[in-house]
Design a protein around this motif. Sequence first.
Motif, PDB file in Angstrom:
ATOM      1  N   ASP A 200       0.825  -1.210   0.000  1.00  0.00           N
ATOM      2  CA  ASP A 200       0.000   0.000   0.000  1.00  0.00           C
ATOM      3  C   ASP A 200       0.854   1.253   0.000  1.00  0.00           C
ATOM      4  N   SER A 203       2.310   7.971   1.320  1.00  0.00           N
ATOM      5  CA  SER A 203       2.033   9.103   0.456  1.00  0.00           C
ATOM      6  C   SER A 203       3.349   9.637  -0.101  1.00  0.00           C
ATOM      7  N   THR A 209      -1.934  12.584   2.508  1.00  0.00           N
ATOM      8  CA  THR A 209      -2.517  11.582   3.412  1.00  0.00           C
ATOM      9  C   THR A 209      -2.906  10.309   2.679  1.00  0.00           C
ATOM     10  N   GLU A 210      -2.984  10.358   1.365  1.00  0.00           N
ATOM     11  CA  GLU A 210      -3.383   9.208   0.561  1.00  0.00           C
ATOM     12  C   GLU A 210      -2.165   8.325   0.279  1.00  0.00           C
ATOM     13  N   ARG A 211      -2.272   7.043   0.605  1.00  0.00           N
ATOM     14  CA  ARG A 211      -1.171   6.118   0.344  1.00  0.00           C
ATOM     15  C   ARG A 211      -1.029   5.877  -1.159  1.00  0.00           C
ATOM     16  N   ASP A 212       0.222   5.777  -1.602  1.00  0.00           N
ATOM     17  CA  ASP A 212       0.519   5.483  -3.000  1.00  0.00           C
ATOM     18  C   ASP A 212       1.106   4.077  -3.081  1.00  0.00           C
ATOM     19  N   ASP A 245       1.340   4.192  -7.869  1.00  0.00           N
ATOM     20  CA  ASP A 245       0.560   5.418  -7.740  1.00  0.00           C
ATOM     21  C   ASP A 245       1.521   6.585  -7.552  1.00  0.00           C
ATOM     22  N   ASP A 247       2.047  10.945  -7.003  1.00  0.00           N
ATOM     23  CA  ASP A 247       1.484  12.246  -6.637  1.00  0.00           C
ATOM     24  C   ASP A 247       2.092  13.293  -7.548  1.00  0.00           C
ATOM     25  N   ASP A 259      -1.385  15.218  -3.047  1.00  0.00           N
ATOM     26  CA  ASP A 259      -2.025  13.962  -3.432  1.00  0.00           C
ATOM     27  C   ASP A 259      -2.716  14.090  -4.779  1.00  0.00           C
ATOM     28  N   PRO A 261      -4.785  11.205  -7.914  1.00  0.00           N
ATOM     29  CA  PRO A 261      -5.134   9.815  -8.254  1.00  0.00           C
ATOM     30  C   PRO A 261      -4.314   9.242  -9.399  1.00  0.00           C
ATOM     31  N   GLN A 302      -5.808   9.159 -13.792  1.00  0.00           N
ATOM     32  CA  GLN A 302      -6.548   8.460 -12.746  1.00  0.00           C
ATOM     33  C   GLN A 302      -6.972   7.111 -13.303  1.00  0.00           C
TER      34      GLN A 302
END
Length: 632
Positions: A200, A203, A209-212, A245, A247, A259, A261, A302
């Motif tokens: 997971d 970031s 705050t969103e995990r990449d 993922d 950023d 962050d 998508p 995204q």
Amino acid sequence: MTKFFLLLSAAAIASPAYAQDIPDPDAPEIVVTATRAAQPLSEIGQAVTVIDRAEIERRQTTIVSDLLATTPGVTVTRNGTVGALTSVRIRGAEADQTLVVIDGVRVNDPSSTGGGFNFGNLLSSSVERIEILRGPNSVPWGSQAIGGVVNIITAAPTEGVQARANAEYGYADSVFASAGVSGKSGPVSGSLTGGYLRTDGISSAASGTERDGYRQYGATGRVGVEFAPGIGLDLRGYFADSRVDIDDGFDPKTYVVADSPAYATTQELYGYAGLYANFADGRFNNRVAFTIADINRDNYSQPGGDVTFLGRGRSERYEYQGDFRPLDQVRVVAGVERENSRFNDGVTFAHTGITSVYGQLIVKPLDVLTVTGGVRNDDHDDFGSHTTFGANAALALRTGTTVRASYGEGFKAPTLYQLFSDYGNRGLDPETARNFDVGVEQAFLGNRGRVGVTYFNRRTRNQIDFRDCSPTELTTPSSICANRPFGVYDNVARAEADGVEFTLALRPVDALKLTANYSYIDTENRSIGDNFGNDLARRPRHTASVDADYGFAFGLSVGGTVTMVGDSFDEASNTTRLDGYALAGVRAELPIGERFAVYGRVDNLTDSRYETIAGYGNYGRAAYGGVRLRLK
């Protein structure tokens, strides 16, 4: 400086870090990166570090760049999470000036801006050995070997059947598994290794705050057939499919990474097909080969979204190399090569080629002295001919003292992107570098200890950089900036680097192994302009690594690694400082019977917060545990 050395001293006392075994005089270390021919390390005058499979497993390392970050003269930066863009710089050179070779295939990406290699997708699953050569070495390797060479070698089959596997789980729901089998029977040999990593992640944006997350599956394989003694076929292949993922957004108020998508995919396919014929009891060895490197990259806005970037890079190489020993004291290694490369970014398609010839003479006038000299000529389809030279000497005295000295020149052709993209300049000259170093290494305690120091000096000229165009240049028809409102690539940069590398390996008793290294690298921007005299971006002056492992009589082994990196600047203007940091890790492994072992580690034990690139985060404290299986 005082604080840095106090921290280094404390780390060395506590649990020292980097590992390279003390050489065994009865089984000398053999390397191939210096001349592209097998040589004892004691006969090489260049700075080479070797990391083998035992070291990789002892360190429990998943990402190859984590190992490289603890070697002398090497610095590593990563854009956040595992799998993100990862750059390796050797002795202050640009990341794009590091040549990467996997099983004889040069794998730098022709579709990348500077022709560099992304170490973010290079996992340790199938790696048997890594050789890191520091300094320009274009005579045997050609274009791109201007800063140094990282040579990755996968497992070669041995007699009988062998198998190994491991699986681990840890922080951020990470799963890493690999398995390999190899064998040899009569004239046929083969090996196959597969690996899988899913996590997971964190970031990538330091403020996010969103995990990449990241995912990769891949495999490597080898097949060998010996038609007659010394004559045979060698096939090698490497495949990896990766998704990460990213950023790539920016906060509209602060303009820092935020962050998003977005995500990126990469497919890598490398192949080698060669025939070898060795005659006269190994005195006349010949090899012809065809290699291919194919890299496809796509960025998406995204999931299910538009493609925001497309890169297709491919290089094909035809080569012959001969290795001739007319006398025991004289060896000639020479070859001829042709490389064709092309790239496609969805808008521009371009191709080019280089025809090269090189020769190296290795002479041993005395049993303890080896002298090597070489010359290479590269004839590029677009900018013509260029010649490079190199020489080195190694004096290995019976007192345990080894003295090394080398002079090397580097040559890097402009990339296809720099030549033919919308920002390209077909009038570019190649980047060049020259490096000299001298070092001494001394064994002590009956060869249970070894200490060394190396001084180096490198100069880079005609470095290619992107530059903005002034309003006057935009309207001057004779200027390369004419009608280029977004800028153009040009030979505008010069750089210098001086430094010292210290190494220590110590094994006072069989159960305890301790190694350490420290590098001081002073880089300077010599380009005329506002940044003249500044430090080069993301090149810390001070780096150190110490490592220790202890094996108990009942089988348990424990160890630790401490890596320290000094302050640096994030950009050429030296306005954004990146604070130095120290990372500590501990590990343990316990065998269960002859075939199984359980292991675990904690990385970044003190939960240090740091950045190697401004705005991008890094992992805090993280724990992992796994099991290992080996069949022989």
